[in-house]
Design an enzyme around this catalytic site. Structure first.
Site, PDB file in Angstrom:
ATOM      1  N   HIS A  23       0.697   2.335  -2.228  1.00 28.78           N
ATOM      2  CA  HIS A  23       1.346   3.198  -1.369  1.00 28.78           C
ATOM      3  C   HIS A  23       1.344   4.423  -2.510  1.00 28.78           C
ATOM      4  CE1 HIS A  23       2.522   0.283   1.560  1.00 28.78           C
ATOM      5  NE2 HIS A  23       3.329  -1.041   0.349  1.00 28.78           N
ATOM      6  N   SER A  46      -4.550   4.794  -0.948  1.00 29.85           N
ATOM      7  CA  SER A  46      -3.269   3.891  -0.751  1.00 29.85           C
ATOM      8  C   SER A  46      -3.747   2.395  -0.128  1.00 29.85           C
ATOM      9  CB  SER A  46      -2.535   5.317   0.564  1.00 29.85           C
ATOM     10  OG  SER A  46      -1.750   4.103   0.919  1.00 29.85           O
ATOM     11  N   SER A  51       1.427   4.683   4.819  1.00 31.80           N
ATOM     12  CA  SER A  51       1.814   5.308   3.326  1.00 31.80           C
ATOM     13  C   SER A  51       1.775   6.239   3.199  1.00 31.80           C
ATOM     14  CB  SER A  51       2.414   3.522   2.845  1.00 31.80           C
ATOM     15  OG  SER A  51       0.710   3.957   2.060  1.00 31.80           O
ATOM     16  N   ASP A 101      -1.531  -3.542  -5.549  1.00 24.28           N
ATOM     17  CA  ASP A 101      -0.440  -3.830  -4.539  1.00 24.28           C
ATOM     18  C   ASP A 101      -0.922  -4.218  -3.221  1.00 24.28           C
ATOM     19  OD1 ASP A 101       2.001  -3.903  -2.994  1.00 24.28           O
ATOM     20  OD2 ASP A 101       2.107  -2.014  -2.914  1.00 24.28           O
ATOM     21  N   GLU A 167       1.392  -5.718  -7.519  1.00 24.82           N
ATOM     22  CA  GLU A 167       2.828  -5.268  -7.823  1.00 24.82           C
ATOM     23  C   GLU A 167       4.441  -5.884  -6.862  1.00 24.82           C
ATOM     24  OE1 GLU A 167       5.784  -1.922  -7.428  1.00 24.82           O
ATOM     25  OE2 GLU A 167       4.122  -2.709  -8.012  1.00 24.82           O
ATOM     26  N   ASN A 192       5.330  -8.035  -9.620  1.00 16.57           N
ATOM     27  CA  ASN A 192       6.222  -8.158  -8.610  1.00 16.57           C
ATOM     28  C   ASN A 192       7.418  -9.237  -9.481  1.00 16.57           C
ATOM     29  OD1 ASN A 192       7.236  -7.979  -5.589  1.00 16.57           O
ATOM     30  ND2 ASN A 192       7.243 -11.144  -6.325  1.00 16.57           N
ATOM     31  N   LYS A 197      11.430  -4.997 -11.640  1.00 16.34           N
ATOM     32  CA  LYS A 197      10.914  -5.302  -9.746  1.00 16.34           C
ATOM     33  C   LYS A 197      11.819  -6.057  -8.585  1.00 16.34           C
ATOM     34  CE  LYS A 197       8.023  -5.532  -6.575  1.00 16.34           C
ATOM     35  NZ  LYS A 197       7.548  -5.069  -5.258  1.00 16.34           N
ATOM     36  N   ASP A 201      13.857  -2.707  -6.816  1.00 15.86           N
ATOM     37  CA  ASP A 201      12.802  -2.714  -5.664  1.00 15.86           C
ATOM     38  C   ASP A 201      12.789  -3.355  -4.771  1.00 15.86           C
ATOM     39  OD1 ASP A 201      10.580  -2.841  -3.920  1.00 15.86           O
ATOM     40  OD2 ASP A 201       9.378  -1.788  -5.532  1.00 15.86           O
ATOM     41  N   ASN A 202      12.603  -4.826  -4.063  1.00 16.63           N
ATOM     42  CA  ASN A 202      13.159  -5.742  -3.317  1.00 16.63           C
ATOM     43  C   ASN A 202      14.736  -5.716  -2.510  1.00 16.63           C
ATOM     44  OD1 ASN A 202      10.807  -5.840  -4.561  1.00 16.63           O
ATOM     45  ND2 ASN A 202      10.275  -8.544  -4.327  1.00 16.63           N
ATOM     46  N   CYS A 206      14.830  -1.615  -1.239  1.00 11.33           N
ATOM     47  CA  CYS A 206      15.263  -1.911   1.002  1.00 11.33           C
ATOM     48  C   CYS A 206      16.277  -2.083   1.336  1.00 11.33           C
ATOM     49  CB  CYS A 206      14.658  -4.131   1.511  1.00 11.33           C
ATOM     50  SG  CYS A 206      12.817  -4.111   0.547  1.00 11.33           S
ATOM     51  N   HIS A 312       5.370  -7.886   4.001  1.00 11.70           N
ATOM     52  CA  HIS A 312       3.957  -7.528   4.111  1.00 11.70           C
ATOM     53  C   HIS A 312       2.979  -6.315   4.417  1.00 11.70           C
ATOM     54  CE1 HIS A 312       2.656  -4.759   0.273  1.00 11.70           C
ATOM     55  NE2 HIS A 312       1.207  -5.447   1.321  1.00 11.70           N
ATOM     56  N   HIS A 365      10.496   3.708  -0.857  1.00  8.68           N
ATOM     57  CA  HIS A 365      12.138   2.607  -1.360  1.00  8.68           C
ATOM     58  C   HIS A 365      12.107   5.113  -2.328  1.00  8.68           C
ATOM     59  CE1 HIS A 365      11.823  -0.697  -0.477  1.00  8.68           C
ATOM     60  NE2 HIS A 365      11.412  -0.597  -1.141  1.00  8.68           N
ATOM     61  N   SER A 373      10.258  -0.127 -11.396  1.00 10.89           N
ATOM     62  CA  SER A 373       8.851  -1.153 -10.740  1.00 10.89           C
ATOM     63  C   SER A 373       7.230  -0.451 -11.928  1.00 10.89           C
ATOM     64  CB  SER A 373       8.829  -0.628  -9.089  1.00 10.89           C
ATOM     65  OG  SER A 373       9.586  -1.307  -8.235  1.00 10.89           O
ATOM     66  N   GLN A 377       4.558  -1.631 -14.212  1.00 10.69           N
ATOM     67  CA  GLN A 377       3.698  -1.082 -13.821  1.00 10.69           C
ATOM     68  C   GLN A 377       2.778  -0.870 -15.376  1.00 10.69           C
ATOM     69  OE1 GLN A 377       1.726  -2.329 -11.914  1.00 10.69           O
ATOM     70  NE2 GLN A 377       1.512  -2.044 -10.044  1.00 10.69           N
TER      71      GLN A 377
END
Length: 447
Positions: A23, A46, A51, A101, A167, A192, A197, A201-202, A206, A312, A365, A373, A377
Site C-alpha cells: 500500500h 501498491s 489504498s 503484501d 507482510e 506477518n 506485526k 498491526d493486526n 485495526c 485481505h 493504520h 511492522s 520489514q
C-alpha cells in the site's frame, strides 16, 4: 528511524534493487526512504487499487527516492500494469530482493515462469477467456502479451530474485502452500507472524482504523448499533474491541472453537450470520477467507445496512455476484461509498467496493503501529541479504525472524510511550532459564 541510524552508515543494500508491492501510503513512504537510506535502489507499486495516497506516491517520486507506479482508484488492468512495471528493472533481469503484501508480485513471477515454460514446451499462450475471474483474466492477458515480446522475462526474474519478505496473512498462506508443493522459487520471510506485526498491526492497527474508516465514509453513529464482526482472529479482536468501545453491541461469527470461546469470555455473543442477518446495522468481514458475506445474505439485510471488509481480498464479500445481480441499481454516494439497491427497494451501503475499508475509506493504520511492522520489514530484508543474497543458507521455504529481533522491535518503540522496563537480575534470569537480555519467551509462547 532507529534502523536508519544503526544500519545506514554501512550501506548494506548498496548496489541492490529492492522492489515492493505494498500500500503506497505515507507510512510506506517512510519504509521506502529507509530502504533507500540503507543503499537500495527502489521501485514500488501498491497492492490494492484503492489504498494509494496520491500525495505519498507523488512525494516519493518527486524526491527521486524510488520509481513509483501507483495512484488511488486504479482499474484492475492498470493495477497489474503497475505491478509489471514495478517488477521490470531497466538494465537488469529483475529485482535482487522483494517486499510483498498479499503475494501479488510473488504470484506474477511464479505464474510468469510457469506460462513461459509451457510456451517453450508446446507453444501455447495464456488464454484470458479460460477464466471467469476478472483479476486472473488481467494476469493472463498481461502474461500473454509479455511472452510474445520476451519469452523468458519472468524465468530470468525468478532466478534474479533471492528472497521475499511477506507482510500479511493471505500472502504467507500462499507462500506456505507453494513451499509445501515444492513450487516456491526463492526463500520467503514471514513478517506477518512477527509478534510486533500480528499483535500490533493486526490487533491495534485495526482497532484504530476500522471505526475511523466507517465514520469517515458514512458519518454514522456507531453507538447503539448492532455490529457483526466475521472472524475473531487478531484482526477480528481489534475490530470487536473498537466497535464495543464506540458503543456498538457486537456479535461475532467464528469457525474455530478456540477463537469462539475467547470471544465468549470477552463478553461477545457468538452467532451464525444467518441467525442475525436481518437485524445487524454494520457488517465487517475479517476472516482472510472468501464467500463470507454472500448475495443471499445481502438480500436479507435491513435497509441501509453497512457492509465492509478489513480481511485481505475483496472476495470476502460476494461483490461480483452483487454487481451482476438482476435488477440491482448502484447509487454512488461518494468515492468508495456505494448504495446497492435491490428490486424490492431496500439497499445496502458497501464501502471500498468490498476491498480493505481502512485503506479505501481512510488512511490505513496509524504511523506508530506501522513503524512496528515496517521495522520488521527492514530487518527481514537484511536477513534475506545475509542468508540468501550474500550466502545461500536458506532453502526455498518460509522463515520467521528470530524472537530476539521481535523483542528488539518492541524495545525500540517503548521510549516513545514513556515506558520504563524492569531488568532481570542474573539470579532471576537463571531461575527461569533465560538470558538477562532475552529472548524472554520460548517460541511456543502465544502472547
Amino acid at each position: 528511524m532507529a534502523a536508519r541510524k544503526e544500519f545506514g552508515p554501512s550501506q548494506p543494500f548498496k548496489g541492490l534493487n529492492i522492489n515492493g508491492s505494498l500500500h503506497m501510503t505515507i507510512q510506506t513512504g517512510v519504509l521506502i526512504e529507509t530502504l533507500s537510506a540503507l543503499g537500495a535502489k527502489v521501485r514500488w507499486c501498491s497492492c490494492n487499487i484503492f489504498s494509494t495516497q496520491d500525495h505519498a506516491a507523488a512525494g516519493i517520486a518527486k524526491a527521486g527516492t524510488a520509481t513509483v507506479f501507483a495512484w488511488k482508484g486504479e482499474t484492475l488492468p492498470e493495477y497489474w500494469w503497475c505491478t509489471e512495471q514495478m517488477m521490470t528493472v531497466p538494465g537488469a533481469d529483475g529485482c535482487d530482493q522483494l517486499v510483498d503484501d498479499g503475494g501479488d508480485a510473488t504470484l506474477l513471477i511464479h505464474k510468469g515462469k510457469e506460462f513461459e515454460e509451457k510456451f517453450a514446451k508446446d507453444g501455447s499462450l495464456p488464454d484470458p477467456s479460460s477464466t471467469t475471474n476478472a483479476e486472473f483474466k488481467c494476469i493472463l492477458q498481461l502474461l500473454r502479451d509479455s511472452i510474445q515480446v520476451d519469452k523468458t522475462k519472468y524465468t530470468r526474474m525468478a532466478a534474479k530474485c533471492k528472497g521475499v519478505s511477506e507482510e500479511t496473512t493471505t500472502g504467507v498462506h500462499r507462500l506456505r502452500e507453494m513451499a509445501a508443493k515444492g513450487e516456491l522459487l526463492f526463500p520467503a520471510i514471514n513478517v506477518n507472524d512477527c509478534v510486533t506485526k500480528s499483535k500490533f498491526d493486526n490487533v491495534y492497527g485495526c482497532r484504530h482504523s476500522l471505526p475511523d474508516s466507517i465514520m469517515r465514509a458514512t458519518d454514522v453513529m456507531i453507538g447503539g448499533k448492532r455490529a457483526l464482526v466475521a472472524g475473531y482472529g487478531d484482526v477480528g479482536k481489534g475490530c470487536a474491541f473498537a466497535m464495543r468501545g464506540a458503543g456498538a453491541r457486537v456479535l461475532i461469527t467464528e469457525i474455530d472453537p478456540i477463537c469462539a470461546l475467547q470471544a465468549c469470555m470477552e463478553g461477545f455473543q457468538v452467532v451464525t450470520l444467518e441467525e442475525v442477518v436481518g437485524e445487524v446495522d454494520i457488517f465487517t468481514s475479517a476472516t482472510g477467507n472468501f464467500k463470507i458475506i454472500t448475495l443471499e445474505h445481502m438480500k436479507k439485510m435491513k435497509n441501509n445496512a453497512i457492509v465492509c471488509n478489513i480481511g485481505h481480498f475483496d472476495n470476502e464479500i460476494a461483490m461480483e455476484d452483487l454487481e451482476k445481480s438482476p435488477g440491482i441499481k448502484v447509487e454512488n454516494i461518494k468515492p468508495q461509498v456505494d448504495r446497492f439497491v435491490f428490486p424490492d427497494g431496500h439497499g445496502v451501503i458497501v464501502l471500498a467496493s468490498g476491498r480493505l475499508v481502512n485503506l479505501g475509506c481512510a488512511t490505513g493504520h496509524p504511523s506508530f503501529v506501522m513503524s512496528c511492522s515496517f521495522t520488521n520489514q527492514v530487518l527481514a530484508q537484511l536477513d534475506i541479504l545475509e542468508n540468501c543474497t550474500k550466502a545461500k543458507k536458506y532453502k526455498n521455504d518460509v522463515y520467521l525472524l528470530p524472537k530476539k529481533l521481535d523483542e528488539k522491535v518492541a524495545a525500540l518503540h517503548l521510549p516513545a510511550l514513556g515506558a520504563s522496563m524492569t531488568k532481570l537480575s542474573k539470579e532471576q534470569a537463571d531461575y527461569i532459564g533465560v538470558p538477562v537480555e532475552g529472548p524472554f519467551k520460548p517460541d511456543t509462547y502465544r502472547y
